[in-house]
Design a protein around this motif. Structure first.
Motif: not given
Length: 300
Positions: A47-57, A182-190
Motif C-alpha cells: 500500500r505504501a509503494i502504491s501511494a508513493l508512486f501513485q499507482i493502483s494496487l 497519475n497527474v494532479r492539476a488545477e486545470n489541464a487543457e489539450f
C-alpha cells in the motif's frame, strides 16, 4: 514480475534503494530483496509503494507500470530541467504517435523521446525549455527534414512532471493517442487532434479540444471533464459505478448513453445529487455527439 515493477518505478523516480527504503521506513536490504525477488513486500508496504508512486494496487500487482520505460524503444533521448517551485506548464509538439504525461515524486521536468524507427532522434527533434517566471514553456520541434507524418507514425513522447510543482497544464499538438496518468492539476487543457485518450489517476479539471472523433477511456474521474468539438462523434467509456452528471452546451449537441455497448436510458445524476457531484461531463461546440458508455467489465 513485481520485483521488476518496483525496480522500474524506483529508477524512474530517480531514487536510490536507500532513498526508497527511507521513504517507506524499511531497510535497504528489504528493498534489495524485493527487487531481486528474494522477498515480497507485505500488505502495508504494498500500500505504501502504491501511494508513493501513485499507482493502483491492481496495476502494481499485475506488474503494469504507468510509465513505459525507455528500454521499450530502440532509440531514445532524454531532456531534463530542475524545478524548484510551482509552475504552469505550456507544452507544444508538432506531431507524435503517442504522448504520455505522468506525475511523479521528483524535482525534475523530464521529456523523453522514443522510437523504434528514428535513429537520429537527437538531430531530428529538439526539446526547447523556457522558464518564464511562474510558467515553463516546452516545445518539441522537428528538424533535419523530419516531417509531421513521420513523427505521427514513429515518435513517442513521455512527459514526466514533478507532481509537487504542477499548477496548470496546457498541451497542444497532433497525436494518435494521449494518456494522462497519475497527474494532479488545477486545470489541464489539450488542444489539437487526438484519436484515443486514456485517463488513469488524473485529478482536476480537464478540457479536450479536438475536432476529430475520439475514444476516451476513463479508469476513474476526479473532477470536471469538458469535451469541446465541432461536427464530431466521440465515445467516453467509464466504470459502471462511477458517479457523474452531464451538461450540454453549444449548438445542436447531444449526449447519448450505453451500458456495455448497448443503448440505455440516461443514468447520469440529476437534481440534488448532481449538485453535489464533482464529476461534471460537459459537451460543448457545434453539431457534435458524445456517447457515454458505462462498462461493467474491467477497463484495460
Amino acid at each position: 514480475m513485481l520485483s521488476e515493477t518496483i525496480k522500474t518505478l524506483r529508477k524512474q523516480a530517480g531514487m536510490s534503494q536507500e532513498q526508497l527504503a527511507g521513504r517507506l521506513n524499511v531497510s535497504r536490504q528489504a528493498v534489495t530483496k524485493w527487487e531481486t525477488a528474494a522477498g515480497t513486500p507485505d500488505v502495508e508496504n504494498l500500500r505504501a509503494i502504491s501511494a508513493l508512486f501513485q499507482i493502483s494496487l491492481d496495476d502494481l500487482l499485475e506488474n503494469r507500470s504507468p510509465i513505459p520505460p525507455e528500454q521499450e524503444f530502440r532509440f531514445h533521448s532524454v531532456t531534463e530541467y530542475d524545478i524548484d517551485s510551482v509552475k504552469d506548464f505550456d507544452i507544444t509538439f508538432s506531431g507524435a504517435n503517442g504522448v504520455v504525461m505522468t506525475g511523479y515524486e521528483g524535482e525534475k521536468l523530464q521529456v523523453l523521446l522514443g522510437s523504434d524507427q528514428i535513429a537520429n532522434l537527437d538531430s531530428a527533434f529538439k526539446v526547447k525549455i523556457d522558464d518564464i517566471k511562474k510558467r515553463i514553456d516546452v516545445d518539441v520541434r522537428r528538424f533535419a527534414g523530419m516531417t509531421e507524418s513521420n513523427a505521427k507514425e514513429s515518435l513517442h513522447i513521455l512527459i514526466r512532471l514533478p507532481q509537487q510543482y504542477v499548477g496548470k497544464i496546457e498541451l497542444s499538438g497532433n497525436t494518435q493517442s494521449l494518456e494522462l496518468q497519475n497527474v494532479r492539476a488545477e486545470n489541464a487543457e489539450f488542444s489539437g487532434k487526438v484519436s484515443r485518450t486514456l485517463l488513469n489517476g488524473f485529478s482536476g479539471r480537464l478540457e479536450l479540444n479536438s475536432n476529430t472523433d475520439m475514444e476516451i477511456t476513463c479508469h476513474d474521474l476526479n473532477g470536471p471533464l469538458d469535451v469541446n468539438q465541432v461536427s464530431a462523434t466521440s465515445r467516453l467509456t467509464l466504470p459502471q459505478d462511477l458517479p457523474f452528471c452531464t451538461v450540454t452546451r453549444g449548438i445542436l449537441n447531444s449526449i447519448h448513453y450505453q451500458k456495455d455497448g448497448k443503448t440505455a436510458k440516461d443514468f447520469s445524476l440529476r437534481g440534488e445529487d448532481a449538485g453535489h457531484c464533482d464529476n461534471v461531463i460537459e459537451l460543448n461546440g457545434i453539431k457534435s455527439e458524445l456517447i457515454i458508455n458505462a462498462s461493467s467489465h474491467k477497463i484495460p
